[in-house]
Scaffold this motif. Structure first.
Motif, PDB file in Angstrom:
ATOM      1  N   ALA A  66       0.836  -1.204   0.000  1.00 49.51           N
ATOM      2  CA  ALA A  66       0.000   0.000   0.000  1.00 49.51           C
ATOM      3  C   ALA A  66       0.872   1.256   0.000  1.00 49.51           C
ATOM      4  O   ALA A  66       1.828   1.354   0.765  1.00 49.51           O
ATOM      5  CB  ALA A  66      -0.914   0.006   1.206  1.00 49.51           C
ATOM      6  N   GLN A  67       0.536   2.184  -0.872  1.00 49.46           N
ATOM      7  CA  GLN A  67       1.238   3.457  -0.953  1.00 49.46           C
ATOM      8  C   GLN A  67       0.284   4.573  -0.539  1.00 49.46           C
ATOM      9  O   GLN A  67      -0.873   4.590  -0.935  1.00 49.46           O
ATOM     10  CB  GLN A  67       1.715   3.721  -2.387  1.00 49.46           C
ATOM     11  N   GLY A  68       0.791   5.489   0.243  1.00 48.63           N
ATOM     12  CA  GLY A  68      -0.047   6.594   0.688  1.00 48.63           C
ATOM     13  C   GLY A  68       0.771   7.850   0.881  1.00 48.63           C
ATOM     14  O   GLY A  68       1.981   7.874   0.642  1.00 48.63           O
ATOM     15  N   LEU A  69       0.091   8.877   1.303  1.00 45.35           N
ATOM     16  CA  LEU A  69       0.722  10.162   1.547  1.00 45.35           C
ATOM     17  C   LEU A  69       0.312  10.639   2.934  1.00 45.35           C
ATOM     18  O   LEU A  69      -0.874  10.635   3.277  1.00 45.35           O
ATOM     19  CB  LEU A  69       0.278  11.171   0.480  1.00 45.35           C
ATOM     20  N   ARG A  70       1.311  11.009   3.749  1.00 45.15           N
ATOM     21  CA  ARG A  70       1.079  11.544   5.092  1.00 45.15           C
ATOM     22  C   ARG A  70       1.378  13.043   5.048  1.00 45.15           C
ATOM     23  O   ARG A  70       2.451  13.454   4.605  1.00 45.15           O
ATOM     24  CB  ARG A  70       1.990  10.868   6.108  1.00 45.15           C
ATOM     25  N   LEU A  71       0.409  13.830   5.499  1.00 46.75           N
ATOM     26  CA  LEU A  71       0.557  15.282   5.546  1.00 46.75           C
ATOM     27  C   LEU A  71       0.370  15.746   6.982  1.00 46.75           C
ATOM     28  O   LEU A  71      -0.575  15.327   7.654  1.00 46.75           O
ATOM     29  CB  LEU A  71      -0.496  15.966   4.667  1.00 46.75           C
ATOM     30  N   SER A  72       1.271  16.610   7.444  1.00 52.14           N
ATOM     31  CA  SER A  72       1.138  17.194   8.780  1.00 52.14           C
ATOM     32  C   SER A  72       1.153  18.711   8.646  1.00 52.14           C
ATOM     33  O   SER A  72       2.008  19.279   7.960  1.00 52.14           O
ATOM     34  CB  SER A  72       2.287  16.760   9.688  1.00 52.14           C
ATOM     35  N   PHE A  73       0.210  19.342   9.307  1.00 54.59           N
ATOM     36  CA  PHE A  73       0.077  20.796   9.311  1.00 54.59           C
ATOM     37  C   PHE A  73       0.324  21.272  10.737  1.00 54.59           C
ATOM     38  O   PHE A  73      -0.348  20.828  11.669  1.00 54.59           O
ATOM     39  CB  PHE A  73      -1.330  21.204   8.851  1.00 54.59           C
ATOM     40  N   HIS A  74       1.317  22.156  10.905  1.00 54.42           N
ATOM     41  CA  HIS A  74       1.726  22.623  12.222  1.00 54.42           C
ATOM     42  C   HIS A  74       1.576  24.136  12.301  1.00 54.42           C
ATOM     43  O   HIS A  74       1.974  24.841  11.366  1.00 54.42           O
ATOM     44  CB  HIS A  74       3.202  22.308  12.495  1.00 54.42           C
ATOM     45  N   ASP A  75       1.047  24.620  13.416  1.00 58.82           N
ATOM     46  CA  ASP A  75       1.067  26.057  13.670  1.00 58.82           C
ATOM     47  C   ASP A  75       1.342  26.286  15.151  1.00 58.82           C
ATOM     48  O   ASP A  75       1.266  25.355  15.951  1.00 58.82           O
ATOM     49  CB  ASP A  75      -0.236  26.739  13.222  1.00 58.82           C
ATOM     50  N   GLU A  76       1.695  27.497  15.480  1.00 59.21           N
ATOM     51  CA  GLU A  76       1.953  27.872  16.869  1.00 59.21           C
ATOM     52  C   GLU A  76       0.953  28.922  17.312  1.00 59.21           C
ATOM     53  O   GLU A  76       1.273  29.816  18.098  1.00 59.21           O
ATOM     54  CB  GLU A  76       3.397  28.355  17.015  1.00 59.21           C
TER      55      GLU A  76
END
Length: 130
Positions: free
Chosen positions: A57-67
């Motif tokens: 299985a191939q996928g994409l992990r996205l993380s969005f960070h803010d302070e």
């Protein structure tokens, strides 16, 4: 973070991993909403993207960070119809429905991190304990 860049990057990465057009569109829509939240509510931040793999299985992990100020009530923020601005209140809940995996970490005064994973095909099933 440039919203247009996020959309283009996510679409290109998803296409390279073999996502179909519908899956690409869902992921780009979720990423666009999460990037917009990072900008508008978090005062800006960053997105990290990485290939996710589990077996074939191939996928994409996205993380969005803010302070930014953080989210005081996550359960309420994930409820359809809730908005802290002038939107329709479909943002976080809508993004959650568009991806296979969704995780959010936020508290008042320490910012927010939202991580999503979307698989090019059906998501891998968890391994059963023996």
């Amino acid at each position: 973070m440039d919203l247009m860049w996020v959309r283009q990057h996510v679409r290109q990465a998803a296409a390279q991993l073999g996502f179909g057009l519908v899956a690409q569109t869902k992921l780009v829509t979720a990423a666009s909403e999460l990037a917009r939240n990072t900008l508008v509510h978090g005062g800006g931040g960053r997105m990290e993207s990485a290939r996710a793999g589990q077996g074939r299985a191939q996928g994409l992990r996205l993380s969005f960070h803010d302070e930014g100020p953080g989210i005081p009530d996550l359960e309420r923020a994930l409820t359809d119809g809730y908005t802290s601005g002038d939107g329709l209140g479909m943002g976080l809940g809508g993004a959650r429905r568009l991806v296979h995996e969704f995780d959010i970490d936020s508290a008042p005064g320490r910012g927010t991190t939202v991580t999503v994973v979307c698989w090019a095909a059906a998501p891998p099933r968890p391994r059963e304990e023996i």
